[in-house]
Design a protein around this motif. Structure first.
Motif, PDB file in Angstrom:
ATOM      1  N   ARG A 409       0.597  -0.789   0.038  1.00 33.69           N
ATOM      2  CA  ARG A 409      -0.181   0.579  -0.034  1.00 33.69           C
ATOM      3  C   ARG A 409       1.092   1.142  -0.112  1.00 33.69           C
ATOM      4  NH1 ARG A 409      -3.514   0.075   4.687  1.00 33.69           N
ATOM      5  NH2 ARG A 409      -5.200   1.639   3.016  1.00 33.69           N
ATOM      6  N   ALA A 410       2.047   0.756   0.663  1.00 39.39           N
ATOM      7  CA  ALA A 410       3.056   2.358   0.643  1.00 39.39           C
ATOM      8  C   ALA A 410       3.579   3.012  -0.891  1.00 39.39           C
ATOM      9  CB  ALA A 410       4.140   1.926   2.343  1.00 39.39           C
ATOM     10  N   ILE A 411       4.360   1.501  -1.122  1.00 39.07           N
ATOM     11  CA  ILE A 411       4.664   1.354  -2.074  1.00 39.07           C
ATOM     12  C   ILE A 411       3.884   1.978  -3.571  1.00 39.07           C
ATOM     13  CG2 ILE A 411       5.664  -0.158  -3.945  1.00 39.07           C
ATOM     14  CD1 ILE A 411       7.227  -1.409  -1.399  1.00 39.07           C
ATOM     15  N   SER A 412       2.706   1.846  -3.476  1.00 32.99           N
ATOM     16  CA  SER A 412       2.090   1.643  -4.861  1.00 32.99           C
ATOM     17  C   SER A 412       1.359   3.295  -4.312  1.00 32.99           C
ATOM     18  CB  SER A 412       0.755   1.116  -4.844  1.00 32.99           C
ATOM     19  OG  SER A 412      -0.498   1.486  -3.370  1.00 32.99           O
ATOM     20  N   GLY A 413       1.500   4.083  -2.755  1.00 30.69           N
ATOM     21  CA  GLY A 413       1.251   5.546  -2.954  1.00 30.69           C
ATOM     22  C   GLY A 413      -0.569   5.588  -2.454  1.00 30.69           C
ATOM     23  N   GLU A 414      -0.957   4.314  -2.074  1.00 30.04           N
ATOM     24  CA  GLU A 414      -2.117   4.563  -1.502  1.00 30.04           C
ATOM     25  C   GLU A 414      -2.454   4.823  -0.110  1.00 30.04           C
ATOM     26  OE1 GLU A 414      -5.924   1.429   0.110  1.00 30.04           O
ATOM     27  OE2 GLU A 414      -4.103   0.542  -1.385  1.00 30.04           O
TER      28      GLU A 414
END
Length: 442
Positions: A409-414
């Motif tokens: 979720r962090a890497i996807s920018g969510e």
């Protein structure tokens, strides 16, 4: 599910004259019951399969391999060990779940099956994870010998040596040097400076994040060895590590980092689209495979980078072979015979020459380590002493699931890095508290 039955006929076909070379069999080749090994499909599987073929040719004993995806292998092992009679004799256990198998009493100590069994002194104990003391629930040589290493997997930095030479770059030791080199070689979309894993799954992105977290001086818990499971993941060091991981992906990485799994990362380097990747050393044999690779003889290897003043910190993602407790005694003894053979220098040299990563120090000092094709061996020998055993408790899979989802979720920018880490830390603390561990937040 793919099941491979390595029959005598198949062995002779695959081994050819090799089988005839073992007409004079050693002591461990006495007739043994057939055994079944449950194992995952992975970059190192084929080398293990070839070594099993060698074992059959040398001893005449029969082995069946039940091959599954990563998650499928875990599910099958959990189901088998809880049945009245197990379906599998040798459990190939990952670092994410062998503590569960030990603490649950599902693995029979090798020393109980055969009190005369001797661990080869050259075999790596990999953070003493092959031992377990059921009284203290600690992995210590004071406990019993529970397993034998099968694959001492740690992540290593793979980089394009030919591009380094052209650009006049030096092998990176620090994260800053890695970033500078990745940016220098970043030529999207034909080539990315650094391709990282970001996909959610079972022990996917979390495993690739560990060298960054520990290389920054971070940790998930305060002190597992002392039984202190205070969650430190979301402290300033943890935030800095995740922010760097994401920053590197944005500045010199693949635009679909959040969907990248191990297979995609490896494919990017094999096709020449990645100047750097950090993946398990088990993938090294593919780099010079002319049938798979467009970068034959161009890839070099190094221990994972770290902050100045700190050591490299590759995470143990190793695999151990343990004997299932709920199988018949003759199958237990037969499984021990396979492990006795597998740990020998000759077997480990064959394993290495087949593309596997030796579990014994012997091949690393053998002349084969000087060969160009084995140029990964010396860097790995530098990294292994610093390898970190991430989890020492049986509920590790629950924590891993939290990390895989939260990091994705962090890497996807969510979710922002700090918020993601705090959310993960809260969930991990709740898991540890549920299971009665001393825990908290720091």
């Amino acid at each position: 599910m793919d099941t491979f039955r390595l029959t005598r006929r198949q062995t002779l076909a695959g081994a050819g004259a090799t089988a005839m070379a073992f007409a004079c069999r050693p002591l461990w080749a006495a007739s043994a019951a057939p055994i079944t090994i449950v194992i995952n499909q992975s970059p190192w599987f084929d080398s293990f399969r070839k070594t099993v073929v060698r074992y059959e040719a040398e001893t005449g004993n029969k082995v069946e391999l039940d091959v599954n995806p990563f998650a499928g292998s875990l599910e099958k092992q959990r189901n088998s060990v809880r049945a009245t009679t197990g379906s599998y004799d040798l459990l190939i256990m990952n670092s994410g779940w062998f503590a569960e198998m030990y603490a649950g009493g599902f693995v029979e100590a090798i020393s109980d099956i055969d009190p005369g069994f001797k661990l080869d002194p050259d075999v790596y104990t990999l953070g003493n994870t092959i031992y377990f003391d059921p009284k203290t629930r600690a992995m210590t040589p004071a406990g019993k010998l529970m397993s034998i290493p099968v694959q001492p997997n740690v992540p290593m930095l793979y980089y394009r040596g030919d591009l380094y030479k052209e650009a006049g770059l030096k092998e990176p030791e620090t994260f800053a040097e890695l970033e500078a080199n990745a940016k220098a070689l970043h030529r999207p979309p034909s080539r990315y400076g650094m391709v990282q894993r970001g996909a959610r799954g079972t022990h996917t992105v979390s495993y690739d994040f560990y060298p960054y977290l520990y290389g920054h001086g971070g940790d998930i818990f305060r002190d597992q060895n002392a039984g202190d499971y205070t969650v430190t993941l979301a402290n300033d060091v943890g935030v800095a590590a995740l922010e760097y991981y994401i920053h590197l992906a944005k500045e010199a990485g693949h635009p679909q980092t959040a969907s990248m799994d191990q297979a995609e990362v490896i494919q990017n380097v094999l096709t020449g689209k990645a100047a750097h990747v950090m993946v398990v050393i088990a993938a090294a044999s593919q780099m010079d495979d002319k049938n798979k690779s467009a970068v034959v003889d161009k890839i070099e290897f190094a221990p994972p980078p770290h902050l100045p003043g700190l050591p490299t910190a590759p995470a143990l993602g190793h695999w151990l072979g343990g004997v299932s407790k709920n199988v018949t005694d003759d199958r237990k003894r037969a499984t021990v015979e396979f492990l006795r053979w597998f740990q020998t220098k000759d077997a480990q040299l064959h394993y290495a020459k087949s593309g596997g990563i030796p579990i014994s120090a012997a091949p690393y000092s053998d002349p084969m380590a000087e060969e160009r094709v084995n140029r990964w061996m010396k860097p790995l020998s530098k990294a292994l002493p610093h390898a970190v055993n991430i989890y020492q408790f049986p509920e590790a899979s629950e924590v891993i699931a939290v990390l895989d989802l939260g990091l994705n979720r962090a890497i996807s920018g969510e979710v922002a890095p700090a918020a993601a880490l705090n959310g993960m830390a809260d969930e991990i603390q709740a898991i540890m508290a549920k299971h009665g561990y001393k825990t908290g937040r720091a």
